[in-house]
Design an enzyme around this catalytic site. Structure first.
Site, PDB file in Angstrom:
ATOM      1  CG  PHE A 152       6.853  -6.909  -2.645  1.00  0.00           C
ATOM      2  CD1 PHE A 152       7.435  -8.053  -3.165  1.00  0.00           C
ATOM      3  CD2 PHE A 152       7.616  -6.089  -1.833  1.00  0.00           C
ATOM      4  CE1 PHE A 152       8.759  -8.377  -2.886  1.00  0.00           C
ATOM      5  CE2 PHE A 152       8.949  -6.394  -1.551  1.00  0.00           C
ATOM      6  CZ  PHE A 152       9.512  -7.550  -2.084  1.00  0.00           C
ATOM      7  CG  ASP A 237       3.593  -3.325   4.029  1.00  0.00           C
ATOM      8  OD1 ASP A 237       4.358  -2.348   4.208  1.00  0.00           O
ATOM      9  OD2 ASP A 237       3.982  -4.400   3.539  1.00  0.00           O
ATOM     10  CE  LYS A 266      10.977  -0.831   0.928  1.00  0.00           C
ATOM     11  NZ  LYS A 266      12.220  -1.618   0.767  1.00  0.00           N
TER      12      LYS A 266
END
Length: 411
Positions: A152, A237, A266
């Protein structure tokens, strides 16, 4: 916990009906838990009805430092009164210090600032393709990137082109070519898929959305060695796993691996503003030329001011240590539930994926029942509940959440 009748889950369903009426003008791309939040402090949030909830999702790690952290709020307030946006057509006095500090934290040379995590991934795709053509000599238009099953990395059209999650991918084609999916954790499959057109291997060191999947300890070191052997870039990531979540600054640190590019987001914005970045060395990020990539808001003064304060907070190692020590307590308590409504627990630091026994209920049903007991968590892939509290959480708050989960499993 079927949510259809009286009792806690039934009450939650009624609250959800009220939320649907309030949010009738919203596109239905989310199915949130039936709670409407109005304020937050530390690891706790308060709903519009005045009830407090322990936040064990932390906005998918975006709120690593808790809600309304005074240092981050002060940095944002100070910058709000000065200047918030200049565009990259002009320099601003916060961007240079932010980039310098973040590069030092990651032990790299350069920072490419963006806004969202998906933008960081998209930016990295462009960078590694350019590197492949300009440095490696891959024929024009033939660059390929290897990715992992269960990945994801975001929801843009290019990113969903290499997703194997039907809910993210179906009906959004035609899809962008240039990607090959191999099983996560399988180095032999990576080796077999790699050829002279391969410019990068893009991986999550720990797969978050897939259910906090931790690969074998030798996987990332083997990926690093393979990339070195075949002149391929390793792109990590760390948008969810980075910046203290796993008990280290980066999840890659847990196995002593340094990628060519870090993708961050984030938590980099402190839960206040969207901030993301691609971080790497001159020989990779240096392939970009003026005018080839950009963002009006990327690197804006407000984002840079908050991001700089985030980096300064991480420099002491305090938050990494908290995640490591409190994570041991969290995982110890969760592992004790295996066989009593839980079939497996995975994770690192203050991050856990908990597989619920289907005889107990679905992950969604467990989260609804936790909500009624004052704990916010999120399900994924049907049977898994994710827990990722802010790194400011206290030991007794962890016990509160796990006690609630244990009580739910018994009902």
């Amino acid at each position: 916990m079927n949510g259809n009748g009286p009792g806690p889950a039934g009450n939650a369903a009624l609250a959800g009906d009220a939320a649907l009426v309030r949010n009738a003008a919203l596109a239905r791309n989310y199915a949130p838990l039936p709670v409407t939040l109005a304020s937050g402090q530390g690891a706790w949030v308060t709903g519009v009805e005045g009830r407090r909830y322990l936040d064990f999702l932390a906005a998918y790690s975006a709120v690593n430092f808790g809600h309304s952290h005074p240092r981050l709020v002060a940095a944002a307030k100070e910058q709000l009164e000065r200047i918030t946006l200049t565009s990259r057509a002009f320099d601003n006095d916060r961007l240079g210090p932010f980039a310098t500090a973040l590069a030092a934290l990651a032990r790299k040379d350069l920072v490419l600032p963006m806004n969202t995590g998906a933008e960081a991934v998209e930016s990295a795709i462009k960078v590694v393709r350019a590197w492949g053509y300009r440095r490696k000599g891959v024929p024009a238009g033939q660059a390929t990137i290897l990715v992992a099953s269960g990945n994801f990395h975001g929801r843009t059209t290019t990113i969903v082109s290499f997703s194997d999650d039907a809910s993210a991918r179906d009906d959004f084609g035609p899809y962008t070519p240039g990607f090959r999916i191999v099983p996560y954790g399988d180095v032999a499959a990576l080796r077999d898929a790699l050829d002279d057109t391969t410019v990068a291997i893009l991986l999550e060191p720990i797969q978050g959305e897939a259910g906090v999947i931790v690969p074998p300890a030798d996987y990332l070191p083997a990926v690093r060695a393979l990339c070195d052997e075949r002149n391929v870039l390793f792109v990590a990531d760390e948008i969810q796993s980075g910046l203290g979540r796993t008990g280290s600054t980066f999840a890659c640190d847990l196995v002593g691996v340094v990628p060519d590019l870090y993708l961050l987001g984030k938590a980099l914005g402190g839960g206040i503003v969207p901030v993301s970045a691609v971080v790497g060395d001159e020989d990779v990020l240096g392939v970009l030329r003026p005018g080839e990539h950009g963002s009006t808001f990327g690197g804006n003064p407000l984002a840079a001011a908050v991001g700089l304060e985030v980096v300064r907070m991480l420099e002491s190692g305090e938050y990494q240590e908290r995640a490591r020590e409190l994570g041991e307590h969290l995982h110890g308590r969760l592992h004790a539930l295996v066989g009593s409504g839980v079939t497996a627990v995975r994770g690192a630091g203050l991050w856990a994926g908990i597989d619920i026994d289907p005889s107990v209920g679905t992950g969604r049903q467990v989260c609804l029942a936790l909500l009624e007991r004052g704990v916010l968590a999120k399900d994924t892939h049907g049977s898994t509940v994710r827990m990722a509290p802010p790194l400011v959480v206290e030991r007794d708050e962890i016990d509160f959440a796990v006690d609630a989960l244990e009580a739910v499993l018994r009902t």
